[in-house]
Each structure stands twice: as structure tokens, then as C-alpha cells.
Design an enzyme around this catalytic site. Structure first.
Site, PDB file in Angstrom:
ATOM      1  N   ASP A  67       0.398   8.832   1.343  1.00 51.32           N
ATOM      2  CA  ASP A  67       0.829  10.208   1.065  1.00 51.32           C
ATOM      3  C   ASP A  67       2.186  10.329   0.358  1.00 51.32           C
ATOM      4  O   ASP A  67       3.141   9.646   0.730  1.00 51.32           O
ATOM      5  CB  ASP A  67       0.989  11.003   2.363  1.00 51.32           C
ATOM      6  CG  ASP A  67      -0.140  10.820   3.328  1.00 51.32           C
ATOM      7  OD1 ASP A  67      -1.135  10.179   2.977  1.00 51.32           O
ATOM      8  OD2 ASP A  67      -0.013  11.310   4.462  1.00 51.32           O
TER       9      ASP A  67
ATOM     10  N   LEU B 188       0.823  -1.221   0.000  1.00 53.98           N
ATOM     11  CA  LEU B 188       0.000   0.000   0.000  1.00 53.98           C
ATOM     12  C   LEU B 188       0.847   1.256   0.000  1.00 53.98           C
ATOM     13  O   LEU B 188       1.809   1.371   0.763  1.00 53.98           O
ATOM     14  CB  LEU B 188      -0.908  -0.002   1.243  1.00 53.98           C
ATOM     15  CG  LEU B 188      -1.810   1.226   1.439  1.00 53.98           C
ATOM     16  CD1 LEU B 188      -3.178   0.809   2.002  1.00 53.98           C
ATOM     17  CD2 LEU B 188      -1.171   2.269   2.359  1.00 53.98           C
TER      18      LEU B 188
ATOM     19  N   ARG C 194       1.085  15.700  13.799  1.00 53.24           N
ATOM     20  CA  ARG C 194       2.002  15.034  12.850  1.00 53.24           C
ATOM     21  C   ARG C 194       2.184  15.808  11.549  1.00 53.24           C
ATOM     22  O   ARG C 194       1.621  16.856  11.348  1.00 53.24           O
ATOM     23  CB  ARG C 194       1.483  13.627  12.543  1.00 53.24           C
ATOM     24  CG  ARG C 194       0.059  13.559  12.020  1.00 53.24           C
ATOM     25  CD  ARG C 194      -0.333  12.114  11.692  1.00 53.24           C
ATOM     26  NE  ARG C 194      -1.737  11.980  11.365  1.00 53.24           N
ATOM     27  CZ  ARG C 194      -2.697  11.643  12.218  1.00 53.24           C
ATOM     28  NH1 ARG C 194      -2.407  11.371  13.491  1.00 53.24           N
ATOM     29  NH2 ARG C 194      -3.954  11.562  11.827  1.00 53.24           N
TER      30      ARG C 194
ATOM     31  N   GLN D   5       4.519   7.301   1.666  1.00 56.04           N
ATOM     32  CA  GLN D   5       4.100   6.415   2.743  1.00 56.04           C
ATOM     33  C   GLN D   5       3.881   5.029   2.146  1.00 56.04           C
ATOM     34  O   GLN D   5       3.163   4.879   1.151  1.00 56.04           O
ATOM     35  CB  GLN D   5       2.780   6.932   3.348  1.00 56.04           C
ATOM     36  CG  GLN D   5       2.961   8.159   4.200  1.00 56.04           C
ATOM     37  CD  GLN D   5       3.650   7.826   5.507  1.00 56.04           C
ATOM     38  OE1 GLN D   5       3.048   7.296   6.426  1.00 56.04           O
ATOM     39  NE2 GLN D   5       4.941   8.122   5.607  1.00 56.04           N
TER      40      GLN D   5
HETATM   41  C1  FRU Z   1      -2.684  11.130   5.793  1.00 56.62           C
HETATM   42  C2  FRU Z   1      -2.025  10.440   6.986  1.00 56.62           C
HETATM   43  C3  FRU Z   1      -1.048  11.355   7.691  1.00 56.62           C
HETATM   44  C4  FRU Z   1      -0.111  10.372   8.344  1.00 56.62           C
HETATM   45  C5  FRU Z   1      -0.026   9.300   7.291  1.00 56.62           C
HETATM   46  C6  FRU Z   1       0.171   7.904   7.844  1.00 56.62           C
HETATM   47  O1  FRU Z   1      -3.154  10.223   4.849  1.00 56.62           O
HETATM   48  O2  FRU Z   1      -2.997   9.953   7.868  1.00 56.62           O
HETATM   49  O3  FRU Z   1      -1.634  12.264   8.595  1.00 56.62           O
HETATM   50  O4  FRU Z   1       1.129  10.928   8.639  1.00 56.62           O
HETATM   51  O5  FRU Z   1      -1.226   9.340   6.559  1.00 56.62           O
HETATM   52  O6  FRU Z   1       0.389   7.005   6.804  1.00 56.62           O
END
Ligand code: FRU
Length: 479
Positions: A42, A39, A160, A58
């Protein structure tokens, strides 16, 4: 160190084990960034560093679910040929053991500095958050320096996504937060050396600067100056749908206004969504060496349809949008695909059509293609286009509507924006994604869709007589 090597080794194994499945998936994207397995969400750490564009993302390489995230890493010199590098950050320290969450990159004295959120959960599944730094000389191998900013009083651990920039004499960081009263905010911190950060307070948020209630959490803020305006891009969670607006579970949009760096305050106008489609979230921008503000978003959304994506059967899910160049005109963001994408164009096919009201024009296109539609005069009404028997575009009565089949094919769903005139469309198709740029980037709809393999037709219909210039190019992705 041993643990660190093992983690990377298991990522390599996951990629290797899934390569055929992903490669053979007919929904696989050809010119968008997607995960080699698992998966993606971001985009992170966008930066033009020593002549190369770095896009981190991510990434849960092991599953098609959210979980412990690493930072995947793509690099390109030209925004079209991308190389997947070794994961830049993996969750292997006490302060990031349940995920190296989203963040940003800056260059300082020839080094790349990554700021990210270390996500930690205890046995009761309670969350802690650490804003962390990692540094690299070459933009490839990163040395973690650990946490640099504590959770301030008054905030929940939903704190975050640090985005850092050079404010002249100091560095500023903007983060997404949920305060203890359950309100979403974009908050600031400052530093003179990048290692010691001081919390300043909110720049904007729910119930700040006359905004009213505006969500329980703001994710992924990004603050920058463009064309004489200050722009805050942010993703509020918890907005109720309002007519055609806020139809997705979470929103990605922006405020324009004026940021006072001394006071740390941001006076702004109304929020507007950046993209009107179904699948757009957590965008981030970078300034490149030619001074362009380039944005890339996550072509996805965490919601209840996420787990019905057909690509899960092939062990991957989600992708990033194309890089888009931003401009601000009269307080509104315009988005245009970067011109570098033109090198992907194969042989052009073009028609000048004089469609009569009940006539339908049909053309077969490549599943990876660019389609451009222009009119001899501005349309006020009456245009329809169907893409691969799945996506349907309608411009009627001041509304521009994009519909698609639901992922389980059980029904239809649509998104709408008010539009007073239609001048042209630029559409990027990539097997299971479509990005529709309306009127030179005034509006954009980003959608995933999963058509049948044999449906490769575009159909145009008109209720008025107009000359339509219709062109398309297969996009050559070097395969
Ligand atoms: C946004 C989010 C961010 C976090 C990340 C975790 O999609 O929720 O706030 O840092 O994804 O994967």
C-alpha cells in the site's frame, strides 16, 4: 537505539545486495514508484508537506513476500523526479514489532504527524493491533510516540489503517475494521490534541445504512469531500463476484454521499469499483497545495497469482500506480493522470488513420511510453487494440474488455466494464505495467503484464470506418 540502527543497516544492505539484480531486470518500471528490493504494497502517508510530495509505502525490504513491514519513503517536488529516502518507520518497538502497517500523514504547526497501525503477533500467531503516532519536524526523521487508540469493544484485532484529517475544531480518524460479528466497517475516532483518541463508532459498513452484507473486513478507508460530494474510498474483502463486477480477490472502490461530522454518520449510494483492471488495491488520496485531490494506488493484489510474478526472480515485486487527479461528476469519480507527467514525453509521433474494416495498423512503441487514441466521432462498437502481443483491448456490444496473458503464460484472463460509447484512450506503458484511461478517466484499467522483450508493437483494428488520431511518445525517464 542499537537495534534501531541495525534494522536500518540491514535494509540498506538488502537494497545494496539486490541493486544489480533489480536494475538489470527488463521488467523493471522506469517512471513508476517500485521497491528498490523486496515487496511493496500500500501507498501510505501521502502528503504535500512544505512544498514536497511525500509518498510512503508498505515495504518488506528483505523478501518478495508479505512480512514485517516498514514504511519506505519517496519524496518529489514535481511528482515525476523521486528520491528514495531512508525508511521512515521500521518495526522495532513492542507495539509494532511485526509490522508498521498502513496509515496516513497530516501537517500540524509545521510538523508532520504519521498515524499507522502497529501489528503484533504472539507465539500462537494471534494478532494485536495498536494505532500509533510518529512525529517529524522535517518530514524525514520520525520520533515514535507509541499507541494513541486502543482496540474498542466489539471489534476483532483486524482494526487498522488510520486515515486522519482536520475537521476544524478537532481531528477525525477513519479506520478499517472487522467487528466481532465478522462484518467489515469503516469506523471513526476523534481527538483534540492528536495524542488522545476517542472511539466514536462506524460511519459505514456491512449491514449499516441499508447496505446489506458487504464483506467481512474493510481495509484502508479514506473519507474526503470533493466537488460537493463526500466520498468514502474503501477496500472491502469478501464480496462475491457479480457478473463483471468484483472479479479480483479483494475490491477497491468508493461510495459517494453525505457525511455528517457531528453524528459521525455517512449516508451513501451504491459501491463502485475505482479501477477495472487486475492490479489495483489500497489507494490513498491527498490534497495538495493547489487544492487537487490526488490518488495513488498499489498496482498489485494479495492473491494466489502474487507469487508467480516474474520479477520475483529479480528479488522485487509490485509498484505504485501513477498519481491520478480525482474529480466527481454526477456521483462518479473520474481519474486523470496528473499533467506533470507530460514533462516525461519525448518526441511525438502522430498519425491520422482512416482504417478500413479489415485493415490492421501496426506501430512500434517504446516499452515506456504514452499512447493516445482519439476518434473523429464517438464509437459505439468495433474497436480492438493489441499491446505487445499480450494485452488486448476490445470494445464491442457495449462492453470494454481488457485481456492479458496469465503470469505463468498458461492462458488468458480478462476484465470487463459496461461502456456505452468510446471517445478516447490514454495509455501509459512502463515495461511491465499498463494503465488504460478510458473516455478521459471515466474508467481505468490497471494491469501488470510481462511481454517478450522483442514484442514492442501496438496493433489497431476496426470494424467500422473511422478516422483515428493515434499518437505516442516515448517517456524519457532520464536513463
Ligand atoms: C492492505 C493491507 C492493510 C495493512 C497492510 C499491511 O493491503 O492489508 O490493511 O495495513 O496491507 O501491509
Amino acid at each position: 537505539m542499537v537495534q534501531y540502527m541495525n534494522y536500518r543497516k540491514s535494509i540498506d544492505e538488502a537494497v545494496y545486495d539486490n541493486r544489480n539484480k533489480v536494475e538489470n531486470d527488463r521488467h523493471r518500471l522506469r517512471y513508476h514508484l517500485m521497491p528498490p528490493a523486496g515487496l511493496l504494497n500500500d501507498p501510505n502517508g501521502l502528503i504535500h508537506f512544505k512544498g514536497a510530495y511525500h509518498v510512503f509505502f508498505q515495504w518488506n525490504p528483505f523478501e518478495t513476500r508479505h512480512g514485517s513491514k516498514s514504511w519506505g519513503h519517496y519524496v518529489s517536488k514535481n511528482l515525476t523526479d523521486w528520491t528514495l529516502e531512508e525508511a521512515a518507520l521500521v518495526p522495532d518497538e513492542w507495539y509494532d514489532k511485526d509490522g508498521c502497517y498502513s496509515g496516513s500523514a497530516v501537517e500540524h504547526e509545521g510538523k508532520m504527524y504519521l498515524f499507522y497501525t502497529g501489528n503484533v503477533k504472539n507465539e500462537q500467531n494471534e494478532r494485536s493491533t495498536y494505532q500509533c503516532l510518529a512525529v517529524s519536524d522535517d518530514g524525514m526523521d520520525f520520533e515514535k510516540k507509541g499507541p494513541v487508540l486502543k482496540l474498542p469493544d466489539g471489534y476483532t484485532p483486524h482494526f487498522r489503517d488510520p486515515k486522519v484529517w482536520d475537521e476544524g475544531s478537532r481531528w477525525l480518524m477513519i479506520l478499517g475494521a472487522r467487528n466481532v460479528s465478522g462484518e467489515g466497517e469503516a469506523v471513526l475516532a476523534q481527538s483534540y490534541d492528536m495524542k488522545n483518541w476517542e472511539f466514536l463508532g462506524p460511519a459505514a459498513g456491512s449491514n449499516i445504512n441499508g447496505l446489506g452484507d458487504f464483506g467481512y473486513m474493510w481495509e484502508c478507508p479514506d473519507l474526503f469531500r470533493l466537488d460537493g460530494e463526500d466520498v468514502l474510498v474503501v477496500c472491502p474483502q469478501g464480496l462475491e463476484a457479480e457478473g463483471d463486477r468484483y472479479q479480483n480477490l479483494y475490491q477497491a472502490g468508493y461510495f459517494t454521499g453525505s457525511f455528517d461530522a457531528e453524528k459521525g454518520s455517512f449516508e451513501h449510494g451504491a459501491f463502485d469499483e475505482l479501477d477495472r483492471g487486475f492490479d489495483f488495491y489500497a489507494p490513498q488520496t491527498m490534497l495538495d497545495d493547489s487544492g487537487r485531490r490526488i490518488m495513488i494506488g498499489w498496482m498489485g493484489m494479495t492473491d494466489d497469482r502474487e507469487q508467480s510474478h516474474p520479477t520475483i526472480a529479480s528479488n522485487w515485486i509490485h509498484a505504485l500506480t501513477l498519481p491520478r487527479m480525482l474529480e466527481v461528476k454526477a456521483g462518479k469519480i473520474l481519474q486523470k493522470p496528473v499533467p506533470e507527467l507530460e514533462v516525461l514525453r519525448g518526441t511525438k509521433t502522430a498519425y491520422e488513420l482512416n482504417l478500413q474494416p479489415s485493415e490492421i495498423f501496426t506501430e512500434t512503441v517504446s516499452p515506456a511510453s504514452e499512447v493516445v487514441v482519439n476518434f473523429d466521432k464517438t464509437l459505439k462498437n468495433g474497436f480492438e487494440m493489441e499491446i505487445r502481443k499480450d494485452v488486448r483491448i476490445v470494445f464491442e456490444d457495449g462492453k470494454f474488455i481488457v485481456g492479458r496473458n496469465t503470469f505463468d503464460k498458461a492462458g488468458r484472463e480478462q476484465r470487463t466494464v459496461e461502456l456505452d460509447r468510446l471517445e478516447g484512450l490514454q495509455i501509459y506503458l512502463d515495461h511491465s505495467s499498463v494503465e488504460i484511461f478510458v473516455n478521459a478517466g471515466e474508467e481505468v484499467f490497471t494491469c501488470r503484464f510481462f511481454p517478450d522483450a522483442n514484442d514492442n508493437e501496438i496493433r489497431l483494428m476496426h470494424s467500422n470506418t473511422h478516422t483515428v488520431n493515434f499518437s505516442h511518445w516515448p517517456l524519457d525517464t532520464g536513463e
